[in-house]
Design a protein around this motif. Structure first.
Motif, PDB file in Angstrom:
ATOM      1  N   ARG A 237      -4.293  52.486  39.570  1.00 44.60           N
ATOM      2  CA  ARG A 237      -5.118  51.278  39.468  1.00 44.60           C
ATOM      3  C   ARG A 237      -4.257  50.086  39.033  1.00 44.60           C
ATOM      4  N   ILE A 238      -4.702  48.920  39.420  1.00 44.58           N
ATOM      5  CA  ILE A 238      -4.181  47.657  38.887  1.00 44.58           C
ATOM      6  C   ILE A 238      -5.339  47.003  38.145  1.00 44.58           C
ATOM      7  N   ARG A 266     -12.773  40.907  34.101  1.00 48.32           N
ATOM      8  CA  ARG A 266     -12.004  42.137  34.305  1.00 48.32           C
ATOM      9  C   ARG A 266     -12.063  42.515  35.783  1.00 48.32           C
ATOM     10  N   GLN A 267     -10.887  42.764  36.360  1.00 47.14           N
ATOM     11  CA  GLN A 267     -10.796  43.161  37.762  1.00 47.14           C
ATOM     12  C   GLN A 267      -9.956  44.429  37.871  1.00 47.14           C
ATOM     13  N   VAL A 268     -10.476  45.424  38.581  1.00 49.31           N
ATOM     14  CA  VAL A 268      -9.763  46.684  38.796  1.00 49.31           C
ATOM     15  C   VAL A 268      -9.597  46.892  40.295  1.00 49.31           C
ATOM     16  N   ILE A 269      -8.350  47.096  40.721  1.00 45.80           N
ATOM     17  CA  ILE A 269      -8.049  47.383  42.122  1.00 45.80           C
ATOM     18  C   ILE A 269      -7.563  48.831  42.218  1.00 45.80           C
ATOM     19  N   PHE A 270      -8.236  49.635  43.028  1.00 50.75           N
ATOM     20  CA  PHE A 270      -7.836  51.025  43.245  1.00 50.75           C
ATOM     21  C   PHE A 270      -6.850  51.065  44.414  1.00 50.75           C
ATOM     22  N   LYS A 271      -5.612  51.449  44.121  1.00 48.50           N
ATOM     23  CA  LYS A 271      -4.547  51.353  45.108  1.00 48.50           C
ATOM     24  C   LYS A 271      -4.822  52.189  46.359  1.00 48.50           C
TER      25      LYS A 271
END
Length: 378
Positions: A237-238, A266-271
């Motif tokens: 995750r990022i 809050r932002q979550v990026i799943f690679k």
């Protein structure tokens, strides 16, 4: 391991025994020490704890305080479901306070305490009462300082007010989720000389609207704003967070003790999938800007969220708490209190991987006894 100023074995020996002396074979302190030692070794249920006591021979059993063979599972069940739950929780909470005082202070100086709830799902399915537990956990080490059962069909708020009465709040910061963001809770913390960091959601609509308005508008003359951001890479995750603060509502809002409000994105990026999740959180705090800028508040909010990993996740995954179906008497709450104690003890001793620590103690049970304060003679 650094010696404890108050070994756990001494605290367990002080818990009052409800049994009559006549016919009593096993000291209560020894039974509780057996439970803690076995849990340190990864044994989860009262049946498994009884088996652990039979594995290691007379030398270990006598070191725990037994004069006879260690108790069977039926005896453990009877004792742990009838022991004075409030006395167990009070003694263990006071002992955890002592450990917290011994641990080195972190940057910022003031200790933070998270108020959070957890349901014992396995016991709940069996119809056990009072299986939703409201706990106060120190951000440092994840030590449980107090625990209180929330009775069926009641709300967390009155229980939280009672829980706060059992805590040392002066000079400390209390963090909590939106459910407990209530005027009377904020007032009680401030009156006791503490500070709070509270998340604000729809259960406080006027306060939420005021906070949202603050960060839509440009800063006003004389308003103090600070900002901080973090970026975490790992576990596929990022995760980016950005928190802004403002003191413009201090003196305007009638919320007890309010000194600043904050806005967290809050932002979550799943690679792997490219999925993006975004969340916006509002909050209030009694900490003035000179005591807590945005970076400090971001750390405190994350500390509240990390209780899930430091305590709840460990209890469920390492100690299988949610699958435990004990339901009689005080047994669910007492077992939870003992789990909290051994997790806190391992963290205080420097262990970060609880499963690995349990495996180490299982291979070296004398190390488990040493950690609770029992030194075995060669």
């Amino acid at each position: 391991m650094v010696p404890q100023s108050r070994p756990l074995i001494e605290v367990l020996a002080e818990i009052p025994d409800f049994r009559r002396n006549r016919g009593k074979r096993h000291p209560l302190g020894a039974i509780l020490a057996l439970a803690c030692s076995a849990m340190l070794c990864g044994y989860r249920s009262y049946t498994a704890i009884a088996e652990w006591g039979r594995h290691y021979g007379e030398h270990l059993v006598r070191a725990l305080g037994f004069t006879h063979r260690s108790p069977c599972a039926a005896t453990l069940h009877t004792v742990l479901r009838r022991v004075d739950r409030e006395a167990v929780e009070a003694k263990l909470g006071a002992w955890a306070e002592g450990l917290l005082g011994e641990a080195p202070q972190t940057e910022g100086g003031e200790d933070a305490i998270a108020i959070d709830g957890k349901t014992l799902r396995g016991s709940q399915k069996q119809g056990a009462p009072g299986v939703h537990l409201l706990s106060a956990l120190a951000h440092r080490l994840g030590l449980t300082l107090a625990q209180q059962a929330v009775a069926d069909k009641t709300h967390e708020i009155p229980v939280a007010l009672e829980l706060l009465q059992h805590l040392v709040l002066e000079g400390r910061i209390v963090t909590m989720d939106a459910l407990l963001t209530q005027r009377q809770i904020a007032q009680q913390i401030v009156d006791a000389g503490g500070d709070y960091v509270m998340v604000v959601k729809e259960n406080q609509p006027r306060l939420l609207e005021d906070i949202e308005t603050v960060f839509v508008l440009a800063p006003m003359a004389g308003e103090r704003r600070t900002a901080a951001a973090t970026l975490d890479l790992g576990h596929g995750r990022i995760e980016q967070r950005r928190l802004q603060t403002s003191d413009v509502l201090a003196g305007y809002s009638d919320w007890p003790g309010l000194a600043q409000v904050f806005h967290l994105e809050r932002q979550v990026i799943f690679k792997k999938t490219g999925e993006v999740r975004e969340e916006v959180v509002a909050g209030v705090t009694s900490l003035a800007p000179d005591r807590a800028h945005a970076a400090r508040l971001l750390t405190l909010v994350r500390g509240q969220w990390q209780i899930e990993n430091h305590s709840h996740w460990v209890r469920d995954v390492t100690f299988d708490e949610d699958r435990s179906q004990v339901r009689c008497g005080h047994l669910p709450q007492v077992m939870a209190a003992l789990r909290n104690t051994v997790i806190g003890l391992m963290r205080w001793a420097g262990y970060t991987n609880m499963a690995a620590a349990c495996r180490r103690f299982a291979a070296q049970p004398t190390a488990a006894l040493h950690l609770i304060g029992i030194a075995l003679e060669n």
